[in-house]
Motif scaffolding. Sequence first.
Motif, PDB file in Angstrom:
ATOM      1  N   TYR A   6      12.628  -0.730  -4.695  1.00 32.89           N
ATOM      2  CA  TYR A   6      12.950   0.751  -5.224  1.00 32.89           C
ATOM      3  C   TYR A   6      13.368   1.615  -3.844  1.00 32.89           C
ATOM      4  CZ  TYR A   6      10.139  -1.202  -9.085  1.00 32.89           C
ATOM      5  OH  TYR A   6       9.646  -1.886 -10.129  1.00 32.89           O
ATOM      6  N   SER A   7      13.455   0.917  -2.747  1.00 29.33           N
ATOM      7  CA  SER A   7      13.612   1.865  -1.621  1.00 29.33           C
ATOM      8  C   SER A   7      12.583   2.950  -1.487  1.00 29.33           C
ATOM      9  CB  SER A   7      15.028   2.483  -1.667  1.00 29.33           C
ATOM     10  OG  SER A   7      16.135   1.192  -1.496  1.00 29.33           O
ATOM     11  N   GLY A   8      11.470   2.760  -1.921  1.00 33.53           N
ATOM     12  CA  GLY A   8      10.380   3.725  -1.912  1.00 33.53           C
ATOM     13  C   GLY A   8       9.515   3.771  -0.767  1.00 33.53           C
ATOM     14  N   HIS A   9       8.733   4.844  -0.455  1.00 38.13           N
ATOM     15  CA  HIS A   9       7.710   5.010   0.562  1.00 38.13           C
ATOM     16  C   HIS A   9       6.895   6.029   0.155  1.00 38.13           C
ATOM     17  CE1 HIS A   9      10.577   8.399   0.990  1.00 38.13           C
ATOM     18  NE2 HIS A   9       9.587   8.851   1.535  1.00 38.13           N
ATOM     19  N   GLY A  10       5.478   6.094   0.815  1.00 33.99           N
ATOM     20  CA  GLY A  10       4.457   6.682   0.287  1.00 33.99           C
ATOM     21  C   GLY A  10       3.897   6.329  -0.659  1.00 33.99           C
ATOM     22  N   HIS A  11       3.289   7.210  -1.463  1.00 38.16           N
ATOM     23  CA  HIS A  11       2.323   6.873  -2.669  1.00 38.16           C
ATOM     24  C   HIS A  11       2.867   7.235  -4.110  1.00 38.16           C
ATOM     25  CE1 HIS A  11      -0.384   5.886   1.011  1.00 38.16           C
ATOM     26  NE2 HIS A  11      -0.554   4.995   0.155  1.00 38.16           N
ATOM     27  N   GLY A  12       4.011   7.748  -4.143  1.00 34.00           N
ATOM     28  CA  GLY A  12       4.681   8.056  -5.156  1.00 34.00           C
ATOM     29  C   GLY A  12       4.749   7.202  -6.369  1.00 34.00           C
ATOM     30  N   PRO A  13       5.486   7.417  -7.661  1.00 31.74           N
ATOM     31  CA  PRO A  13       5.640   6.757  -8.703  1.00 31.74           C
ATOM     32  C   PRO A  13       6.218   5.318  -8.481  1.00 31.74           C
ATOM     33  CG  PRO A  13       6.798   8.981  -8.964  1.00 31.74           C
ATOM     34  CD  PRO A  13       6.269   8.777  -7.609  1.00 31.74           C
ATOM     35  N   THR A  14       7.066   5.043  -7.534  1.00 32.84           N
ATOM     36  CA  THR A  14       7.675   3.550  -7.543  1.00 32.84           C
ATOM     37  C   THR A  14       6.361   2.724  -6.823  1.00 32.84           C
ATOM     38  OG1 THR A  14       8.873   4.080  -5.688  1.00 32.84           O
ATOM     39  CG2 THR A  14       9.812   4.201  -7.666  1.00 32.84           C
ATOM     40  N   PHE A  15       5.783   3.508  -5.900  1.00 30.27           N
ATOM     41  CA  PHE A  15       4.775   2.841  -5.325  1.00 30.27           C
ATOM     42  C   PHE A  15       3.439   2.362  -6.244  1.00 30.27           C
ATOM     43  CE2 PHE A  15       0.291   3.036  -3.645  1.00 30.27           C
ATOM     44  CZ  PHE A  15       0.152   1.767  -2.775  1.00 30.27           C
ATOM     45  N   ARG A  16       3.083   3.188  -7.288  1.00 32.10           N
ATOM     46  CA  ARG A  16       2.217   3.015  -8.102  1.00 32.10           C
ATOM     47  C   ARG A  16       2.476   1.958  -8.990  1.00 32.10           C
ATOM     48  NH1 ARG A  16       1.230   9.288  -9.110  1.00 32.10           N
ATOM     49  NH2 ARG A  16       0.709   9.858  -7.014  1.00 32.10           N
ATOM     50  N   ILE A  17       3.920   1.915  -9.539  1.00 33.43           N
ATOM     51  CA  ILE A  17       4.442   0.765 -10.297  1.00 33.43           C
ATOM     52  C   ILE A  17       4.222  -0.563  -9.637  1.00 33.43           C
ATOM     53  CG2 ILE A  17       6.580  -0.360 -11.110  1.00 33.43           C
ATOM     54  CD1 ILE A  17       7.354   2.791 -11.666  1.00 33.43           C
ATOM     55  N   SER A  18       4.729  -0.516  -8.406  1.00 30.26           N
ATOM     56  CA  SER A  18       4.549  -1.971  -7.499  1.00 30.26           C
ATOM     57  C   SER A  18       3.121  -2.136  -7.318  1.00 30.26           C
ATOM     58  CB  SER A  18       5.236  -1.459  -5.796  1.00 30.26           C
ATOM     59  OG  SER A  18       6.402  -1.097  -6.084  1.00 30.26           O
TER      60      SER A  18
END
Length: 124
Positions: free
Chosen positions: A75-87
């Motif tokens: 998801y090209s995500g970082h931190g503890h946001g929505p895509t992290f939670r899904i991951s």
Amino acid sequence: MSYLTRGKRSIMEHEYGVDVREWARHFKVPVPLVQVRIRRGGWYSPTKMRISVPPNAYRDSLVHEFAHHLDHVLYSGHGHGPTFRISLVQAATVAYGRAETYNWDREYATVLSWARKHGLAKEA
């Protein structure tokens, strides 16, 4: 533990790496390097694709850091946001068979609150 021999570190990195390689194969993502370091807490370096955990890490810590890797790659995500939670839910499900089995109580307050709201963690 303030000192860790190279041999002991190598054994731990291999053991932690077995799980991480299995999870990476499951998700069809590159396998991150796993490193055992004398430092409090774990962390993930997206630029180096490296998971670092202390020698006394709980499996949950490894799952948490792998979720950062998954979030970054998928998801090209970082931190503890929505895509992290899904991951994290995805990683915990693969690691434990059910996301509810993951120890959500060790998570950051925002992630724990989200997990409770979605029925993954018990209310306090």
